[in-house]
Design a protein around this motif. Structure first.
Motif, short mmCIF file in Angstrom:
data_model
loop_
_atom_site.label_atom_id
_atom_site.label_comp_id
_atom_site.label_asym_id
_atom_site.label_seq_id
_atom_site.Cartn_x
_atom_site.Cartn_y
_atom_site.Cartn_z
N TYR A 119 81.19 4.88 -61.17
CA TYR A 119 81.84 5.99 -61.88
C TYR A 119 82.61 5.42 -63.05
O TYR A 119 83.51 4.61 -62.87
CB TYR A 119 82.85 6.69 -60.98
CG TYR A 119 82.26 7.37 -59.76
CD1 TYR A 119 81.81 6.63 -58.68
CD2 TYR A 119 82.21 8.76 -59.68
CE1 TYR A 119 81.29 7.26 -57.56
CE2 TYR A 119 81.69 9.40 -58.57
CZ TYR A 119 81.23 8.64 -57.51
OH TYR A 119 80.72 9.26 -56.41
N LEU A 125 81.24 13.54 -58.90
CA LEU A 125 80.07 13.84 -58.07
C LEU A 125 80.32 15.20 -57.42
O LEU A 125 81.27 15.36 -56.64
CB LEU A 125 79.88 12.74 -57.02
CG LEU A 125 78.57 12.76 -56.25
CD1 LEU A 125 77.37 12.54 -57.18
CD2 LEU A 125 78.57 11.66 -55.18
N HIS A 128 78.29 18.11 -52.25
CA HIS A 128 76.92 17.99 -51.72
C HIS A 128 76.96 17.61 -50.25
O HIS A 128 78.02 17.25 -49.72
CB HIS A 128 76.15 16.92 -52.51
CG HIS A 128 76.67 15.53 -52.31
ND1 HIS A 128 77.76 15.03 -53.00
CD2 HIS A 128 76.29 14.54 -51.47
CE1 HIS A 128 78.01 13.80 -52.59
NE2 HIS A 128 77.13 13.47 -51.66
N ILE A 140 77.34 7.40 -41.75
CA ILE A 140 77.31 6.82 -43.09
C ILE A 140 78.60 6.04 -43.24
O ILE A 140 79.65 6.46 -42.76
CB ILE A 140 77.20 7.93 -44.16
CG1 ILE A 140 75.85 8.61 -44.05
CG2 ILE A 140 77.39 7.35 -45.56
CD1 ILE A 140 75.65 9.72 -45.06
N TRP A 175 81.63 8.20 -41.42
CA TRP A 175 81.51 9.52 -40.82
C TRP A 175 80.14 9.74 -40.23
O TRP A 175 79.14 9.23 -40.70
CB TRP A 175 81.93 10.63 -41.74
CG TRP A 175 81.00 11.03 -42.82
CD1 TRP A 175 79.64 11.07 -42.78
CD2 TRP A 175 81.38 11.51 -44.10
NE1 TRP A 175 79.18 11.55 -43.94
CE2 TRP A 175 80.21 11.82 -44.77
CE3 TRP A 175 82.61 11.73 -44.72
CZ2 TRP A 175 80.23 12.33 -46.05
CZ3 TRP A 175 82.61 12.23 -45.99
CH2 TRP A 175 81.44 12.52 -46.64
N ILE A 186 83.37 13.94 -55.24
CA ILE A 186 84.40 13.12 -55.88
C ILE A 186 84.86 13.83 -57.15
O ILE A 186 84.03 14.18 -58.00
CB ILE A 186 83.83 11.71 -56.23
CG1 ILE A 186 83.57 10.90 -54.94
CG2 ILE A 186 84.75 10.95 -57.18
CD1 ILE A 186 84.81 10.29 -54.31
N ASN A 203 81.27 2.83 -55.62
CA ASN A 203 81.16 3.30 -54.24
C ASN A 203 79.85 2.80 -53.68
O ASN A 203 78.80 2.91 -54.32
CB ASN A 203 81.19 4.84 -54.21
CG ASN A 203 80.81 5.39 -52.85
OD1 ASN A 203 79.72 5.93 -52.67
ND2 ASN A 203 81.68 5.25 -51.89
N THR A 205 77.43 3.28 -50.42
CA THR A 205 77.24 3.99 -49.14
C THR A 205 76.04 3.40 -48.41
O THR A 205 74.95 3.26 -48.94
CB THR A 205 77.07 5.52 -49.28
OG1 THR A 205 76.05 5.82 -50.18
CG2 THR A 205 78.37 6.17 -49.72
C1 MD6 Z 1 81.72 8.43 -53.38
N1 MD6 Z 1 80.46 9.29 -51.63
O1 MD6 Z 1 82.62 8.13 -52.61
C2 MD6 Z 1 80.64 9.36 -52.98
N2 MD6 Z 1 78.62 10.51 -48.90
O2 MD6 Z 1 81.67 8.01 -54.53
C3 MD6 Z 1 79.64 10.09 -50.95
O3 MD6 Z 1 78.98 10.95 -51.47
C4 MD6 Z 1 79.59 9.92 -49.53
O4 MD6 Z 1 81.55 8.58 -49.47
C5 MD6 Z 1 78.53 10.42 -47.56
C6 MD6 Z 1 79.43 9.71 -46.84
C7 MD6 Z 1 80.45 9.07 -47.47
C8 MD6 Z 1 80.56 9.17 -48.84
#
Ligand code: MD6
Ligand code: FE
Length: 211
Positions: A119, A125, A128, A140, A175, A186, A203, A205
């Motif tokens: 970012y 973001l 979603h 995740i 999670w 985000i 980030n 994942t």
């Molecule tokens: C972010 N993260 O933190 C975007 N998805 O930049 C995600 O979209 C995300 O952090 C699923 C589980 C954890 C996450």
């Protein structure tokens, strides 16, 4: 140590945990590994199925990588930019992701994909769900590095109430289970300079994409 691991493990929803500062002692090994991955498969702004370019730049490491283009969202073994396999998942990435999952109570996490998001200031973001994986029983694991961000974490529908979580360099979110399909996003990254990563938030994942 100022706090025990338990005090740094904060439950944010059923089966979802914030591991505050989990990566802080590992910047010196994580960041060079991240730079190697990006050298092999450069960050790029992918197109969404409806033709918009994402403000977040992405790449992947691991056996599978998440991609989006006019055809839709999916996992691919090859990087469509280089036509090569994605770079291998660095062992320090895997070790820390597996260890974070265990801390959150997920004993047998075996990630086969690591999506990397960069970012710049002003990128975001949108809300979603992560639902391109084959089996939602796997959690995740999400690493935050660089500039801070506000993470909106909702429920099973787009309209469900959301909580705002502040994510800083070194934080991990794990999670799964009852929260696995929760909506999240985000908010727009504010201007700043991180001492190690400059004007960016990264980030990572980690997912189990295949069954
Ligand atoms: C972010 N993260 O933190 C975007 N998805 O930049 C995600 O979209 C995300 O952090 C699923 C589980 C954890 C996450
Ligand atoms: Fe997500």
């Amino acid at each position: 140590m100022l706090f025990s691991d338990e005090e740094n493990t904060i439950q944010i929803a059923p089966d979802a945990y914030l591991l505050k500062g989990f990566l802080l002692r590992h910047s010196n090994t994580l960041l060079p590994a991240l730079a190697e991955v990006i050298k092999a498969s450069p960050l790029r702004h992918m197109a969404t199925p409806n033709g918009y370019q994402m403000s977040v730049a992405m790449t992947n490491s691991g056996e599978w990588g998440w991609v989006t283009d006019q055809q839709g969202y999916r996992y691919s073994k090859r990087d469509p930019v280089t036509n090569l396999l994605w770079p291998a998942m660095p062992s320090i990435f895997r070790q820390l992701a597996v260890s974070a999952a265990k801390t959150a109570g997920f004993e047998d996490f075996e990630p086969d994909a690591c999506l990397i998001n960069r970012y710049a200031v002003g990128s975001k973001l949108s809300l979603h769900q992560d639902k391109d994986e084959a089996d939602f029983s796997h959690p995740i694991v999400s690493f935050s590095l660089g500039l801070p961000a506000i993470f909106d974490f909702g429920g099973n529908t787009r309209e469900a109430p959301k909580i705002a979580i502040s994510l800083e360099h070194g934080d991990v979110i794990v999670w799964g289970g009852r929260s696995r399909l929760n909506f999240h996003g985000i908010r727009t990254i504010k201007a700043g300079q991180h001492p190690l990563l400059g004007p960016y938030r990264f980030n990572l994942t980690f997912r189990r994409s295949q069954a």
